[in-house]
Structure formats: structure tokens, C-alpha cells
Enzyme design. Structure first.
Site, mmCIF file in Angstrom:
data_model
loop_
_atom_site.group_PDB
_atom_site.id
_atom_site.type_symbol
_atom_site.label_atom_id
_atom_site.label_comp_id
_atom_site.label_asym_id
_atom_site.label_seq_id
_atom_site.Cartn_x
_atom_site.Cartn_y
_atom_site.Cartn_z
ATOM 1 N N ASP A 81 0.646 -1.184 -0.327
ATOM 2 C CA ASP A 81 0.149 -0.049 0.300
ATOM 3 C C ASP A 81 0.643 0.773 0.112
ATOM 4 O OD1 ASP A 81 -2.529 1.609 -0.240
ATOM 5 O OD2 ASP A 81 -2.479 1.054 1.725
ATOM 6 N N ASN A 131 -10.610 -2.458 -6.466
ATOM 7 C CA ASN A 131 -10.055 -1.792 -7.876
ATOM 8 C C ASN A 131 -10.682 -1.768 -9.083
ATOM 9 O OD1 ASN A 131 -7.047 -3.365 -5.749
ATOM 10 N ND2 ASN A 131 -7.450 -1.520 -5.483
HETATM 11 C C1 FPP Z 1 -1.819 0.110 -3.117
HETATM 12 O O1 FPP Z 1 -1.109 1.504 -3.057
HETATM 13 C C2 FPP Z 1 -1.111 -0.965 -4.281
HETATM 14 C C3 FPP Z 1 -2.172 -1.320 -5.788
HETATM 15 C C4 FPP Z 1 -3.648 -0.835 -5.536
HETATM 16 C C5 FPP Z 1 -1.070 -1.730 -6.251
HETATM 17 C C6 FPP Z 1 0.043 -2.987 -6.910
HETATM 18 C C7 FPP Z 1 0.798 -2.572 -7.633
HETATM 19 C C8 FPP Z 1 1.615 -2.742 -7.986
HETATM 20 C C9 FPP Z 1 2.979 -2.784 -6.994
HETATM 21 C C10 FPP Z 1 2.150 -2.666 -9.729
HETATM 22 C C11 FPP Z 1 2.249 -4.557 -10.147
HETATM 23 C C12 FPP Z 1 1.949 -5.140 -9.460
HETATM 24 C C13 FPP Z 1 3.110 -6.867 -9.283
HETATM 25 C C14 FPP Z 1 3.178 -8.373 -8.552
HETATM 26 C C15 FPP Z 1 4.211 -6.597 -10.565
HETATM 27 P P1 FPP Z 1 -2.285 2.804 -3.553
HETATM 28 O O2 FPP Z 1 -2.321 3.086 -5.244
HETATM 29 O O3 FPP Z 1 -3.304 2.218 -3.148
HETATM 30 O O4 FPP Z 1 -1.271 3.558 -3.277
HETATM 31 P P2 FPP Z 1 -2.064 4.865 -2.200
HETATM 32 O O5 FPP Z 1 -3.236 3.775 -0.670
HETATM 33 O O6 FPP Z 1 -1.190 5.720 -1.494
HETATM 34 O O7 FPP Z 1 -3.437 5.909 -2.882
#
Ligand code: FPP
Length: 258
Positions: free
Chosen positions: A33, A81
């Protein structure tokens, strides 16, 4: 003195050498996250955070493989998501396809088997195709199992299992009194995974967000105030050291354990 091992303050950079190999968590699960906030802090768009998050994924997978942790599960895309802006979803999917294409060699080099949990059939066809291809090309690897939770929601996982079991009851394949935890477990997406030992969430948020609710019944929880793109090997080691300092009682008393 604060004796809560969840709050041990580490004042040196830890390395994989510091981990007690005899007390490794068998299943580590991570809620990655903070990509969006990491980007925002730098005046960039959210995708910049996701792009940099991929490097943290690569390094974490490699560190866990080196430690010989048998199961690593990453929450990469939740059912919720899908409600994000389409441009963000599209770019996340592109990142995923590229990472899968690029990392096949590394997975094989480290003897890692890739698996997935979630409604993966709802993923865009390109992602589904690449994912299933990499899963089949790594299925004979016998080292770590890396599981990506994609289009995954734990309540949905449990609901689907209940529907399948109810259908079996209706068709006299199973009787209600024979439904036990093993039967429920075998109907979950994550039926091939053991219970989670250590659940890590980055970004400082202290929530589970519909992740592996059945499987974390006795997991040790570790929340770290670092955004996912900044998560590095020393953070992983600190989480494992915290885990190794805890007494897991599974409902028993300390005296019984001794
Ligand atoms: C959460 O941060 C992250 C995600 C919803 C996506 C995770 C994806 C990756 C790390 C990249 C691709 C994955 C792989 C397995 C290659 P957020 O967007 O919720 O952050 P925030 O809470 O600060 O808005």
C-alpha cells in the site's frame, strides 16, 4: 520499557543474515500500500508510484526466495480496485503484463512457482493469457510459491466457496454435518496455501482490506510506516525479526507452550 514486539524499534540496517532460519514464517502475505501517496509526495501522478512499486515487488520476491520462505502472497489488485479510474486500471494491467513477461526468467532462475488467487477470469484477456502462461511455465518449480491476489476479495472468495458447498449439499455429494474447516478450505481460491504466518501492510494504514480473512485467523500482523515503493530488504527483515520475537500461542497459555 515497551515490550510489545510489534513495536520494536530497530536502529541498524538489518540484512538477511540477521534472520533465524530455524524460525522462518512459512507463509508471508503482503498488502502493498501507498504507491499513490508516494507519487503525490513527489508531485507526480499515481502511476509513477505503481511503476516504482514494481521494483519493490521484484526485490521482495528475490529476498523471500533467498531466505527460502515457502509461500509469499502479494495483494496486487482487489475486487474493489475495479472502482478506480479506468486510466489507472489500464496502466496497472499494463505494468502487470510487462512484469510477467520480464520476470519469467527470474522466476525460473530462483525455482519459484507462480500462482494466482481471485476472479482471474475477469482480468483483461492479455493479462489472463500472460498470467496463465507464466503459471504453466513455472508449475514444476519446487522452491517458493509466489501467489498474486488479482481481482481478489476475501468475502467474495468465501461466498463462492459457500455457493459451491451448498450446491454439493443440494446434489447429495456432501452432507451438512460433514462440512468442516478442511471442506471449507478446499473450496477457497487459496486452497493450496497454508495459513498466513506473517501479514505485512505498508503505508502506515492498519487495516486488512478484505485480504485472506479466512487464512489470517492466527497470523501475526505487522504494519510499517513506509510506502510500498520504498519497501526494501531491511524492512522485510525487520518484519520477520518482529515475527520471530513474538510468542504464538494459538489460544493456549505461555505455560502450556513451555
Ligand atoms: C496500493 O497503493 C497498490 C496497488 C493497488 C497496486 C499494487 C501494484 C503494484 C505494486 C505494481 C504491479 C504489481 C505486480 C505484482 C508486478 P495505492 O494505489 O492504494 O496507494 P495509496 O493508498 O497511496 O493511494
Amino acid at each position: 520499557m515497551d515490550v510489545n514486539p510489534a513495536r520494536i524499534v530497530f536502529n541498524k540496517m538489518h540484512t538477511l543474515e540477521d534472520v533465524d532460519k530455524e524460525k522462518l514464517p512459512q507463509h508471508v502475505a503482503i498488502i502493498m500500500d501507498g504507491n499513490g501517496r508516494w507519487a503525490k509526495q513527489r508531485g507526480k501522478i499515481r502511476m509513477f508510484g505503481h511503476e516504482n512499486g514494481v521494483e519493490s515487488v521484484n526485490q521482495t520476491v528475490e529476498s523471500c526466495a533467498k531466505l527460502q520462505i515457502p509461500f509469499l502472497t502479494l495483494y496486487a489488485f482487489s475486487t474493489e480496485n475495479w472502482n478506480r479510474p479506468k486510466t489507472e486500471i489500464d496502466t496497472l494491467m499494463k505494468l502487470l503484463v510487462n512484469a510477467l513477461k520480464r520476470e519469467l526468467k527470474t522466476l525460473n532462475k530462483h525455482n519459484i512457482r507462480l500462482r494466482a488467487i481471485g476472479k482471474i477470469e475477469t482480468l483483461p484477456s492479455k493479462v489472463y493469457k500472460e498470467l496463465t502462461e507464466v503459471m504453466s511455465k513455472t508449475e514444476n518449480n519446487s522452491g517458493m510459491t509466489l501467489t498474486l491476489a488479482l481481482s481478489y476479495g476475501s468475502r467474495e472468495e468465501i461466498k463462492t466457496a459457500v455457493q459451491q458447498i451448498a450446491t454439493k449439499v443440494k446434489n447429495n455429494i456432501i452432507s451438512p454435518e460433514n462440512i468442516d474447516e478442511t471442506v471449507i478450505n478446499t473450496h477457497l481460491y487459496a486452497h493450496f496455501l497454508p495459513d498466513v504466518d506473517l501479514l505485512i501492510r505498508t503505508s502506515g494504514e492498519c487495516r486488512i482490506s478484505n485480504f485472506l480473512l479466512w487464512q489470517i485467523a492466527y497470523a501475526e500482523l505487522y504494519f510499517i510506516d513506509v510506502f510500498w515503493p520504498d519497501f526494501r530488504e531491511n524492512h522485510l527483515v525487520e518484519a520477520i525479526l518482529s515475527y520471530q520475537n513474538r510468542e504464538r500461542r494459538f489460544g493456549k497459555t505461555s505455560e502450556q507452550l513451555n
